[in-house]
Write an enzyme that holds these catalytic residues in place. Sequence first.
Site, PDB file in Angstrom:
ATOM      1  N   GLU A 267       0.837  -1.187   0.000  1.00  0.00           N
ATOM      2  CA  GLU A 267       0.000   0.000   0.000  1.00  0.00           C
ATOM      3  C   GLU A 267       0.881   1.249   0.000  1.00  0.00           C
ATOM      4  OE1 GLU A 267      -2.593  -0.569   3.300  1.00  0.00           O
ATOM      5  OE2 GLU A 267      -4.057   0.880   2.575  1.00  0.00           O
ATOM      6  N   ARG A 293      -4.547  34.934 -13.307  1.00  0.00           N
ATOM      7  CA  ARG A 293      -5.351  35.708 -12.363  1.00  0.00           C
ATOM      8  C   ARG A 293      -4.668  37.058 -12.129  1.00  0.00           C
ATOM      9  NH1 ARG A 293     -10.240  36.760 -10.158  1.00  0.00           N
ATOM     10  NH2 ARG A 293      -9.978  37.643  -8.066  1.00  0.00           N
ATOM     11  N   GLN A 304       5.821  37.828  -4.881  1.00  0.00           N
ATOM     12  CA  GLN A 304       6.788  36.855  -4.360  1.00  0.00           C
ATOM     13  C   GLN A 304       6.154  35.807  -3.457  1.00  0.00           C
ATOM     14  OE1 GLN A 304      10.178  38.852  -2.710  1.00  0.00           O
ATOM     15  NE2 GLN A 304      11.000  39.304  -4.734  1.00  0.00           N
TER      16      GLN A 304
END
Lengths: 407, 276
Positions: A267, A293, A304
């Site tokens: 897993e 955007r 930044q």
Amino acid sequence: MIEWSEQHLAIRDMVRRFVEAEITPRLEELEHGDTPPYEVLRKLFRTFGIDEMARARFAAIEARGDAPRAERDAEHGESGDALAMRLIPVIEISRYSPGMITALGVSAGLTAGAIMSRGTLRQKKTWGLPLTTLEKIGAWAITEPGSGSDAFGAMKATARSDGEGGYVLNGSKTFITNGPYADTIVFICKLDEGDSVPAESRKVVSFILDRGTPGLTQTKPLRKMGLHASPTGELFLEDVRVGKDRLVGETEDVPARAAAKETFSAERTGVAAMALGIVEQCLRLSVDYANNRVQFGRPIGEFQLIQLKLAKMEVARMNIQNLVFRQIEMASAGKAMALAEASACKLYCAQSAMEVCLEAVQLFGGNGYMAEYQVEQLCRDAKVLQIYGGTDEIQISQIARQLLGRG
Amino acid sequence: MKILVPIKRVADPDNANKVKVSADGSRVTSEGLEQKVNPFDEYAVEAALRLTENGATQSREGEVVVCSVGPKDVAQTIRGALAMGAERGILVDGADDAMDANVIAAVLEKLYAQEKPDLVVLGKQQVDGDSNQVGQILAERLGLPQATFANSIELADGGKACVVGREVDGGVLRVKVGLPAVITVDLRIVGSKAIANGITPATHAYPDAPRYASLKGIMSAKKKPIAEHTIASLGVTEAPRIEYLKFELPPKRAAGVKVESVQELVEKLHSQAKVI
Ligand SMILES: Cc1cc2nc3c(=O)[nH]c(=O)nc-3n(C[C@H](O)[C@H](O)[C@H](O)COP(=O)(O)OP(=O)(O)OC[C@H]3O[C@@H](n4cnc5c(N)ncnc54)[C@H](O)[C@@H]3O)c2cc1C
């Protein structure tokens, strides 16, 4: 291995085409749990011939007969190429639906693996093979309401001899992936020999059950935070009577604890690939959003603080990818990852994926919190990587035990 | 049956809007765009595979040879077709700017002479240059019958001819061509019943798309042979005849205006756009 080979990329491109044609158009219904993921997964197997390959592998096992275990291991160890072929679809599909991969991994990976590694040839053929081809859906049940991280210690589920060579099974299991729909269930419990042996030291055994066995109840899917494409349910067993043919390995002396631990490690490999898919997708979406955007008159990617998020995501992506490469490289060299390393790997990948998702939601602002944007779903889905297959805390304690020489 | 399928890679057509014109206008650049097989060429590979197999049992009943002219890394494009099921590849090394449709057709003429296929199946055009010429020039050079814009192919006369449905303005024109022949294909050639080869049962329906390469197909493509030539080693002496003088982007469209009523619209169409 320092990069994907041309062949790997060819596989990736094919899987991408499949994801675009078959998964993204249905993502909405899959992610609302309205549509179980199995038909799409079966189509994936048929399209890429994965079912055919599983049948061919089984024919080879059958031709060789039921070789002793040590010999089998040497031959069975997955090659690097085979592992890469298995992980690339995991990465690509996890970009959209980590839930589908969980449902797939538990069925064709964990449940099939539990039967294929410890079952008799007849059990492999009857129950293992149809799981590896996805003809049948499997569930692997160890967790109980009272036993999770302490899976063996607090386990209450029992098997008692029925005095006629068969067994009577009782117990309840929870959080069982594919539980609601499974055709084949591997049920892990303790052998109650009616003596005074304390529960903790009883033998652990596992049984193979079919859907519809009298006394077995499979509940409807539980409601949960994310991972909606993976149905999770409860199992109740009330005096379920089974023959010895259902006991994995057909002997009480199969080391079922060791087998379950192997299943846990398997897993863990899958988690790194899932994390890589999730992180790659978050990064891709975030870079796009940062470029497009506009706030305060410029793309937010020029701030930044946003650049820091992107850079951190990229570092995580590189690290996780390197861990995936290492897994493939180790498989090529015929080596298995030690438990502590596998734990470290799972811990890092799960935590990084979660951090990256949270950063992605933040970078998207209000849109990040809206279901319309994919990062919202990935963020809910990623959380499970820190819980199933052994929680972060359990991974940490395993790493520390090894460091302190108490492993 | 043996089929030669020329294929070409193009800059990712899904991102065609990212193609740029170089500052001096001398060329089109597609830097940063992924190279993918030309979609019509992928349809040609699919059509050729369907012509040479039993679609129901997936057994191969013929040979498909895929070739590409271009820089060395077109080998990857060829391997993509081999992964789908084609038997062999041929790579003809040549720089992209040393070629036009005529040079490519000259190369294919040489390959045709080497391979002697029953059919050459090509995409109707590339989605980058959109010139739609190679198939036609090749047929002319070889003196072979041609059927362009095919949307169906049916083998006829015991495999000696093909009945080809051609997409033409206002309908489909069915033509019969004797083999060997040159066929160029359109999108609908990958329709579920577009190909009839007399082997695949008529009841078999393919998906309406080129096939996915299976994992096994991708793995085995690595082992399939790709022969390498250069334009010169094949004895092709043609030089490009087309010279590109200048590229420029179409002028930016001015923003539109909103009109309040049909009356105003008609008035503006008359007085400003001067179209009525
Ligand atoms: C979506 C989903 C799918 C799952 N699928 C399956 C499945 O298919 N089959 C199956 O058997 N199980 C499945 N599980 C169960 C999963 O493996 C368990 O949830 C997990 O092992 C944790 O156990 P628990 O939930 O009982 O938590 P607990 O063990 O109760 O843990 C609670 C908290 O205590 C911490 N903790 C526990 N012990 C220690 C310790 N020694 N030191 C420090 N901290 C500790 C844990 O880290 C955790 O933070 C699934 C779970 C989920 C959420």
